[in-house]
Structures are given as structure tokens and as C-alpha cells.
Scaffold this motif. Structure first.
Motif, PDB file in Angstrom:
ATOM      1  N   GLY A 139      10.770  20.611   6.136  1.00 48.56           N
ATOM      2  CA  GLY A 139       9.797  19.968   7.023  1.00 48.56           C
ATOM      3  C   GLY A 139       8.772  19.175   6.246  1.00 48.56           C
ATOM      4  O   GLY A 139       8.764  19.154   5.012  1.00 48.56           O
ATOM      5  N   PRO A 140       7.872  18.476   6.949  1.00 47.51           N
ATOM      6  CA  PRO A 140       6.882  17.614   6.301  1.00 47.51           C
ATOM      7  C   PRO A 140       5.848  18.408   5.513  1.00 47.51           C
ATOM      8  O   PRO A 140       5.595  19.574   5.805  1.00 47.51           O
ATOM      9  N   VAL A 141       5.278  17.761   4.520  1.00 46.32           N
ATOM     10  CA  VAL A 141       4.251  18.387   3.687  1.00 46.32           C
ATOM     11  C   VAL A 141       2.885  17.988   4.227  1.00 46.32           C
ATOM     12  O   VAL A 141       2.438  16.853   4.060  1.00 46.32           O
ATOM     13  N   GLY A 142       2.184  18.918   4.909  1.00 45.86           N
ATOM     14  CA  GLY A 142       0.836  18.667   5.404  1.00 45.86           C
ATOM     15  C   GLY A 142       0.778  17.619   6.493  1.00 45.86           C
ATOM     16  O   GLY A 142       1.764  17.304   7.151  1.00 45.86           O
ATOM     17  N   ASP A 143      -0.412  17.054   6.677  1.00 45.98           N
ATOM     18  CA  ASP A 143      -0.628  15.999   7.652  1.00 45.98           C
ATOM     19  C   ASP A 143       0.206  14.784   7.276  1.00 45.98           C
ATOM     20  O   ASP A 143       0.264  14.384   6.116  1.00 45.98           O
ATOM     21  N   PHE A 144       0.849  14.172   8.288  1.00 48.17           N
ATOM     22  CA  PHE A 144       1.802  13.100   7.986  1.00 48.17           C
ATOM     23  C   PHE A 144       1.169  11.954   7.208  1.00 48.17           C
ATOM     24  O   PHE A 144       1.711  11.496   6.205  1.00 48.17           O
ATOM     25  N   GLU A 145       0.023  11.472   7.656  1.00 48.99           N
ATOM     26  CA  GLU A 145      -0.573  10.288   7.038  1.00 48.99           C
ATOM     27  C   GLU A 145      -0.950  10.527   5.577  1.00 48.99           C
ATOM     28  O   GLU A 145      -0.943   9.590   4.774  1.00 48.99           O
ATOM     29  N   THR A 146      -1.265  11.767   5.225  1.00 49.70           N
ATOM     30  CA  THR A 146      -1.649  12.067   3.838  1.00 49.70           C
ATOM     31  C   THR A 146      -0.515  12.719   3.048  1.00 49.70           C
ATOM     32  O   THR A 146      -0.687  13.041   1.871  1.00 49.70           O
ATOM     33  N   SER A 147       0.635  12.923   3.681  1.00 52.00           N
ATOM     34  CA  SER A 147       1.801  13.463   2.983  1.00 52.00           C
ATOM     35  C   SER A 147       2.376  12.392   2.066  1.00 52.00           C
ATOM     36  O   SER A 147       2.054  11.205   2.209  1.00 52.00           O
ATOM     37  N   PRO A 148       3.231  12.746   1.112  1.00 49.04           N
ATOM     38  CA  PRO A 148       3.827  11.725   0.241  1.00 49.04           C
ATOM     39  C   PRO A 148       4.545  10.621   1.015  1.00 49.04           C
ATOM     40  O   PRO A 148       4.384   9.439   0.705  1.00 49.04           O
ATOM     41  N   VAL A 149       5.302  11.003   2.043  1.00 48.08           N
ATOM     42  CA  VAL A 149       6.009  10.004   2.848  1.00 48.08           C
ATOM     43  C   VAL A 149       5.007   9.099   3.563  1.00 48.08           C
ATOM     44  O   VAL A 149       5.125   7.864   3.543  1.00 48.08           O
ATOM     45  N   GLY A 150       4.012   9.718   4.206  1.00 50.77           N
ATOM     46  CA  GLY A 150       3.005   8.943   4.926  1.00 50.77           C
ATOM     47  C   GLY A 150       2.213   8.030   4.011  1.00 50.77           C
ATOM     48  O   GLY A 150       1.939   6.866   4.355  1.00 50.77           O
ATOM     49  N   ARG A 151       1.829   8.536   2.848  1.00 46.91           N
ATOM     50  CA  ARG A 151       1.076   7.705   1.900  1.00 46.91           C
ATOM     51  C   ARG A 151       1.879   6.471   1.502  1.00 46.91           C
ATOM     52  O   ARG A 151       1.330   5.367   1.393  1.00 46.91           O
ATOM     53  N   PHE A 152       3.172   6.651   1.293  1.00 47.06           N
ATOM     54  CA  PHE A 152       4.007   5.511   0.917  1.00 47.06           C
ATOM     55  C   PHE A 152       4.143   4.518   2.071  1.00 47.06           C
ATOM     56  O   PHE A 152       3.923   3.310   1.903  1.00 47.06           O
ATOM     57  N   LEU A 153       4.498   5.019   3.256  1.00 47.19           N
ATOM     58  CA  LEU A 153       4.720   4.120   4.388  1.00 47.19           C
ATOM     59  C   LEU A 153       3.444   3.384   4.797  1.00 47.19           C
ATOM     60  O   LEU A 153       3.458   2.170   5.016  1.00 47.19           O
ATOM     61  N   PHE A 154       2.339   4.115   4.895  1.00 54.13           N
ATOM     62  CA  PHE A 154       1.083   3.461   5.257  1.00 54.13           C
ATOM     63  C   PHE A 154       0.604   2.551   4.130  1.00 54.13           C
ATOM     64  O   PHE A 154      -0.006   1.507   4.388  1.00 54.13           O
ATOM     65  N   GLY A 155       0.871   2.944   2.889  1.00 55.06           N
ATOM     66  CA  GLY A 155       0.522   2.080   1.766  1.00 55.06           C
ATOM     67  C   GLY A 155       1.277   0.761   1.822  1.00 55.06           C
ATOM     68  O   GLY A 155       0.699  -0.310   1.583  1.00 55.06           O
ATOM     69  N   MET A 156       2.570   0.825   2.162  1.00 56.15           N
ATOM     70  CA  MET A 156       3.370  -0.390   2.294  1.00 56.15           C
ATOM     71  C   MET A 156       2.833  -1.253   3.441  1.00 56.15           C
ATOM     72  O   MET A 156       2.703  -2.476   3.313  1.00 56.15           O
ATOM     73  N   ALA A 157       2.543  -0.598   4.564  1.00 54.90           N
ATOM     74  CA  ALA A 157       2.086  -1.343   5.745  1.00 54.90           C
ATOM     75  C   ALA A 157       0.732  -2.008   5.512  1.00 54.90           C
ATOM     76  O   ALA A 157       0.461  -3.075   6.079  1.00 54.90           O
ATOM     77  N   ARG A 158      -0.113  -1.394   4.695  1.00 50.85           N
ATOM     78  CA  ARG A 158      -1.470  -1.892   4.491  1.00 50.85           C
ATOM     79  C   ARG A 158      -1.630  -2.742   3.231  1.00 50.85           C
ATOM     80  O   ARG A 158      -2.703  -3.318   3.002  1.00 50.85           O
ATOM     81  N   ALA A 159      -0.607  -2.825   2.417  1.00 53.66           N
ATOM     82  CA  ALA A 159      -0.720  -3.526   1.129  1.00 53.66           C
ATOM     83  C   ALA A 159      -1.146  -4.979   1.336  1.00 53.66           C
ATOM     84  O   ALA A 159      -0.569  -5.700   2.150  1.00 53.66           O
ATOM     85  N   GLU A 160      -2.157  -5.398   0.600  1.00 55.41           N
ATOM     86  CA  GLU A 160      -2.627  -6.779   0.689  1.00 55.41           C
ATOM     87  C   GLU A 160      -1.879  -7.686  -0.284  1.00 55.41           C
ATOM     88  O   GLU A 160      -1.786  -8.888  -0.065  1.00 55.41           O
ATOM     89  N   LYS A 161      -1.350  -7.091  -1.348  1.00 56.82           N
ATOM     90  CA  LYS A 161      -0.587  -7.881  -2.308  1.00 56.82           C
ATOM     91  C   LYS A 161       0.895  -7.857  -1.926  1.00 56.82           C
ATOM     92  O   LYS A 161       1.372  -6.899  -1.320  1.00 56.82           O
ATOM     93  N   PRO A 162       1.634  -8.909  -2.277  1.00 54.19           N
ATOM     94  CA  PRO A 162       3.041  -8.989  -1.869  1.00 54.19           C
ATOM     95  C   PRO A 162       3.889  -7.861  -2.436  1.00 54.19           C
ATOM     96  O   PRO A 162       3.695  -7.423  -3.575  1.00 54.19           O
ATOM     97  N   VAL A 163       4.825  -7.405  -1.603  1.00 54.62           N
ATOM     98  CA  VAL A 163       5.832  -6.428  -2.008  1.00 54.62           C
ATOM     99  C   VAL A 163       7.199  -7.051  -1.746  1.00 54.62           C
ATOM    100  O   VAL A 163       7.484  -7.515  -0.634  1.00 54.62           O
ATOM    101  N   VAL A 164       8.029  -7.070  -2.776  1.00 56.22           N
ATOM    102  CA  VAL A 164       9.364  -7.674  -2.717  1.00 56.22           C
ATOM    103  C   VAL A 164      10.383  -6.577  -2.979  1.00 56.22           C
ATOM    104  O   VAL A 164      10.102  -5.620  -3.700  1.00 56.22           O
ATOM    105  N   ALA A 165      11.567  -6.699  -2.377  1.00 58.85           N
ATOM    106  CA  ALA A 165      12.623  -5.713  -2.618  1.00 58.85           C
ATOM    107  C   ALA A 165      13.890  -6.406  -3.087  1.00 58.85           C
ATOM    108  O   ALA A 165      14.241  -7.492  -2.601  1.00 58.85           O
ATOM    109  N   ALA A 166      14.589  -5.764  -4.039  1.00 54.40           N
ATOM    110  CA  ALA A 166      15.924  -6.177  -4.472  1.00 54.40           C
ATOM    111  C   ALA A 166      16.852  -5.010  -4.167  1.00 54.40           C
ATOM    112  O   ALA A 166      16.675  -3.915  -4.702  1.00 54.40           O
ATOM    113  N   VAL A 167      17.831  -5.236  -3.298  1.00 58.68           N
ATOM    114  CA  VAL A 167      18.618  -4.148  -2.715  1.00 58.68           C
ATOM    115  C   VAL A 167      20.104  -4.384  -2.965  1.00 58.68           C
ATOM    116  O   VAL A 167      20.624  -5.466  -2.670  1.00 58.68           O
ATOM    117  N   ASN A 168      20.774  -3.368  -3.474  1.00 60.07           N
ATOM    118  CA  ASN A 168      22.231  -3.388  -3.632  1.00 60.07           C
ATOM    119  C   ASN A 168      22.807  -2.048  -3.179  1.00 60.07           C
ATOM    120  O   ASN A 168      22.130  -1.024  -3.260  1.00 60.07           O
TER     121      ASN A 168
END
Length: 257
Positions: A72-101
């Protein structure tokens, strides 16, 4: 910092490389934390103007490490590792690029919805099999996909959970370019170099304007998804799906209502 996420800074571009080949780069809580830290570091470091998230020529990520997430999730969703990453991506002011294979499963597809540019190899297999696993959409996909693709196309991707290739992803407008796997990262890095050479405040302002329409709606959707995802992780359906996965058999949902 997780040993399974390798961070390199090259010419004002931060490269976050998923590096867990023995598990097809399946994401653990520690890897999410490392990715979240990388996004935060980029936002706070004036020397970093762009972040590239990538894997290898053979694999981006097989999705969540199911054995790691079964508890199950670790703690509160927004402050959990998953939440921190997802919200960090959504709020990032600098560009984020992906290379996917290769495999881009679950979060391997939904995280791309928060990237500014996405380059994919012609060997990429996208999939969002949340319902198949007794779970629900995450990463804001329940809001963004219907907005971008229309409801019926989003429903096909999220309810049936089938795979689709890079050509289809380009047709849907989910990625920018299809490349040979050997060229995906170099093409993405070239775009990162161009972004890093642009006037940084103008780039941030442009990204802020592009994202302004759905900022509050997106947060609300991600919180709702996170709460329901946590509940679904504890559900009998998810338990059967995870057990079947571990036992390498087809799950049986015939007794569920």
C-alpha cells in the motif's frame, strides 16, 4: 538517492536515468523518491535548465514494482514518494523531456503526460493496465487523457488497458517524434540542449502559460486518483491480480461483483 536512478548533469541539462535492468526498471518507492528529488533539485539549481528522464534502448520502465507496492501507499499521498514525484512533475517550471524505448507501462506512460517533449523509439510499447490489475488511473490521466483525446479514446486506453506503439502514440498526440531506439536519447538531448540555450525566464513563462488552464483541476484529479488508488491496492481484486502476476497465470475475477 537510489542506486537505480543515475543522475548526471551535462551542459545545464540534468539526466535522470532509470537503471534497474534486472527488473525492467520497475519503479520502487526509493526510485520515486530519487526522481522527486531530481525534479526538486532542477527547480532549485540555477545551473540546471532542463531535465531529461530516460532508461535504455531496450526499456523505459515496466511500471510499478508490484511487490514493493503490494503493502500500500507510504503515508499521505501528496507527500509520499509517488506523490512527490507526480506533483513535482506537474508543478515543474523548468522543462522536462523524456526519451522512451521498449516497455512504458503504467506510470511509464502517465508520467509522460507531464513532460514538455517526448521522444519514443519505434520499439516502444505503451500501456496503462490499471483496471486490468484491479487498480485505477493515476498521474492525472483520468483528467488529461479525456481532455486531450476525447472520452471514448481515453476509455479505450484506460478501461481495456491494451498496448499501443509509438506510431499510434504520435497519432494521438502523446509524443513528439518516433525514432530508431539507438537515436531516441540523442534526439531528446538535442532538444534539451536547445531548451537550455533559450532565454530561461521566457521558457518558464511559456510553460506556465501552457499549463495554467488545468492547474487546480489537475491537483484535484491527482488527489482523487491517489486516494482511490490506495484503496484499490488493498482490494481483493488487486490481491488476485498481483497473485496471478507472481504465479505467472491469468487472473480470475469471475467471483467478484
Amino acid at each position: 538517492m537510489s542506486e537505480h536512478v543515475v543522475i548526471e548533469i551535462r551542459d545545464q541539462v540534468q539526466i535522470a536515468r532509470l537503471n534497474r535492468p534486472d527488473r525492467k526498471n520497475a519503479l520502487s518507492q526509493a526510485m520515486y523518491a530519487a526522481l522527486a528529488d531530481a525534479i526538486t533539485n532542477a527547480e532549485n539549481d540555477a545551473n540546471i535548465r532542463c531535465t531529461l528522464i530516460t532508461g535504455t534502448e531496450e526499456c523505459f520502465t515496466a511500471g510499478n514494482d508490484l511487490s514493493d507496492f503490494a503493502a500500500g501507499p507510504v503515508g499521505d499521498f501528496e507527500t509520499s514518494p509517488v506523490g512527490r514525484f507526480l506533483f513535482g512533475m506537474a508543478r515543474a517550471e523548468k522543462p522536462v523531456v523524456a526519451a522512451v524505448n521498449g516497455p512504458a507501462v503504467g506510470i511509464g506512460t502517465t508520467m509522460l503526460l507531464h513532460c514538455d517533449l517526448v521522444f519514443a523509439g519505434n520499439n516502444t510499447a505503451f500501456q496503462m493496465p490499471f483496471a486490468n490489475l484491479g487498480l485505477c488511473p493515476e498521474g492525472g490521466s483520468s483528467l488529461l487523457l479525456p481532455e486531450w483525446l476525447g472520452r471514448v479514446r481515453a476509455a479505450e486506453l484506460l478501461l481495456l488497458g491494451g498496448t499501443f506503439d509509438a506510431t499510434k502514440a504520435a497519432e494521438l498526440g502523446l509524443i513528439n517524434r518516433v525514432s530508431e531506439p539507438s537515436a531516441t536519447e540523442s534526439e531528446a538531448l538535442a532538444a534539451c540542449a536547445q531548451l537550455a540555450a533559450q532565454p530561461p525566464a521566457a521558457v518558464r513563462a511559456t510553460k506556465r502559460l501552457l499549463n495554467r488552464r488545468n492547474t487546480s483541476e489537475l491537483r484535484e484529479a491527482m488527489l482523487a486518483e491517489g486516494e482511490l488508488f490506495g484503496e484499490r491496492l488493498k482490494s481483493p481484486e488487486a490481491a488476485e491480480a498481483f497473485k496471478a502476476f507472481m504465479e505467472k497465470r491469468k487472473p480470475d475475477f469471475s467471483s467478484f461483483s
